[in-house]
Design an enzyme around this catalytic site. Structure first.
Site, PDB file in Angstrom:
ATOM      1  N   ARG A 188     -30.334 -14.639  -1.611  1.00 24.78           N
ATOM      2  CA  ARG A 188     -29.279 -13.935  -2.371  1.00 24.78           C
ATOM      3  C   ARG A 188     -29.348 -12.497  -2.056  1.00 24.78           C
ATOM      4  NH1 ARG A 188     -28.689 -15.190  -8.421  1.00 24.78           N
ATOM      5  NH2 ARG A 188     -30.356 -13.802  -8.844  1.00 24.78           N
ATOM      6  N   ARG A 196     -30.569 -17.693 -23.953  1.00 26.37           N
ATOM      7  CA  ARG A 196     -31.810 -18.157 -23.251  1.00 26.37           C
ATOM      8  C   ARG A 196     -32.871 -18.763 -23.932  1.00 26.37           C
ATOM      9  NH1 ARG A 196     -30.434 -15.155 -18.316  1.00 26.37           N
ATOM     10  NH2 ARG A 196     -31.678 -15.208 -16.521  1.00 26.37           N
ATOM     11  N   ARG A 249     -39.772 -16.796 -12.983  1.00 29.66           N
ATOM     12  CA  ARG A 249     -38.390 -17.039 -13.616  1.00 29.66           C
ATOM     13  C   ARG A 249     -38.164 -18.524 -14.000  1.00 29.66           C
ATOM     14  NH1 ARG A 249     -35.014 -14.185  -9.937  1.00 29.66           N
ATOM     15  NH2 ARG A 249     -33.093 -14.497 -11.584  1.00 29.66           N
ATOM     16  N   ARG A 287     -31.904  -8.269  -5.197  1.00 30.78           N
ATOM     17  CA  ARG A 287     -32.659  -7.892  -6.379  1.00 30.78           C
ATOM     18  C   ARG A 287     -34.191  -7.988  -6.398  1.00 30.78           C
ATOM     19  NH1 ARG A 287     -29.524 -11.728 -10.751  1.00 30.78           N
ATOM     20  NH2 ARG A 287     -31.347 -11.756 -11.741  1.00 30.78           N
ATOM     21  N   LYS A 334     -24.359 -19.508 -11.972  1.00 35.29           N
ATOM     22  CA  LYS A 334     -23.851 -19.193 -13.548  1.00 35.29           C
ATOM     23  C   LYS A 334     -22.878 -17.914 -12.884  1.00 35.29           C
ATOM     24  CE  LYS A 334     -27.569 -18.619 -15.742  1.00 35.29           C
ATOM     25  NZ  LYS A 334     -28.519 -18.863 -14.875  1.00 35.29           N
TER      26      LYS A 334
END
Ligand code: AMP
Length: 214
Positions: free
Chosen positions: A127, A88, A171, A160, A13
């Protein structure tokens, strides 16, 4: 251009939103980025949000709804916006509908990026992000030219807090329970386009643009 990018964490996204803002000249409104900036600045909002974010839980609806209401009310959002990571929950989607009605803004188009769970875990665990400019990297599929350093601004890349395996699983669970119902919600309103999120960012971008323009 008024659009919502929907999809699980790691679906791309943020990457797509950045590319879309360049093409369409409308701001990216990422609740995750806004919350991380508040955490980094140590504001009361950041302190509260951190307790949820670190364990992969959602920040309470009323907090994020307030953030988005303020942001969409700013002048640069008058010509459009790209919502990334919001809504969300169904309660957030309903609040957004009310907000847009009040602002007299048209209904957004919704693009749902589809990526399977194992691929998501692979993407999220590899990531790396530049905290200074937000540029995303991946240790395997999109490594920086110099390890640990942002190609774009020279910042030091970070992983992160919530991109660690255990938090990633949490998540994804939260996504399935709280956010996935939005696919049906927007489908019922005739606003949803589904896009295959697998492949190079550029390929996905071509599909997303077609979905938004078609
Ligand atoms: P993201 O960068 O979109 O993956 O968001 C990172 C974290 O910020 C999430 O795991 C949540 O803790 C929080 N967050 C971001 N957007 C929202 C939202 N719309 N509602 C609730 N929490 C959010």
């Amino acid at each position: 251009m008024q659009a919502i990018l929907l999809g699980p964490p790691g679906a791309g996204k943020g990457t797509q939103a950045k590319m879309l803002t360049e093409r369409y000249g409308v701001p990216q409104v990422s609740t995750g980025d806004i919350l991380r900036a508040a955490v980094a600045a140590g504001t009361p909002l950041g302190k509260e949000a951190k307790t949820y974010m670190d364990r992969g839980a959602l920040v309470p609806d009323e907090v994020v709804i307030g953030i988005v209401r303020d942001r969409l009310g700013e002048p640069d959002c008058r010509k459009g916006y790209l919502l990334d990571g919001f809504p969300r929950t169904v309660a957030q989607a309903e609040a957004l509908n009310r907000m847009l009605k009040k602002l007299g803004a048209p209904l957004p188009r919704v693009v749902s990026l589809e990526v399977g769970e194992e691929e998501l875990v692979k993407r999220l665990s590899g990531r790396r992000t530049c905290p200074a400019c937000g540029e995303p990297f991946h240790v395997e599929s999109h490594p920086p030219r110099v390890e640990g350093i942002c190609d774009k601004c020279g910042g030091h890349l970070i992983q992160r807090e919530d991109d660690r395996e255990e938090t990633i699983r949490r998540r994804l669970q939260v996504y399935r329970k709280e956010t996935e119902p939005l696919i049906g919600y927007y489908q019922n309103q005739g606003l949803l386009k589904t896009v295959n999120g697998l492949g190079e960012a550029g390929e996905v971008f071509a599909r997303v643009s077609r979905a938004l323009e078609g």
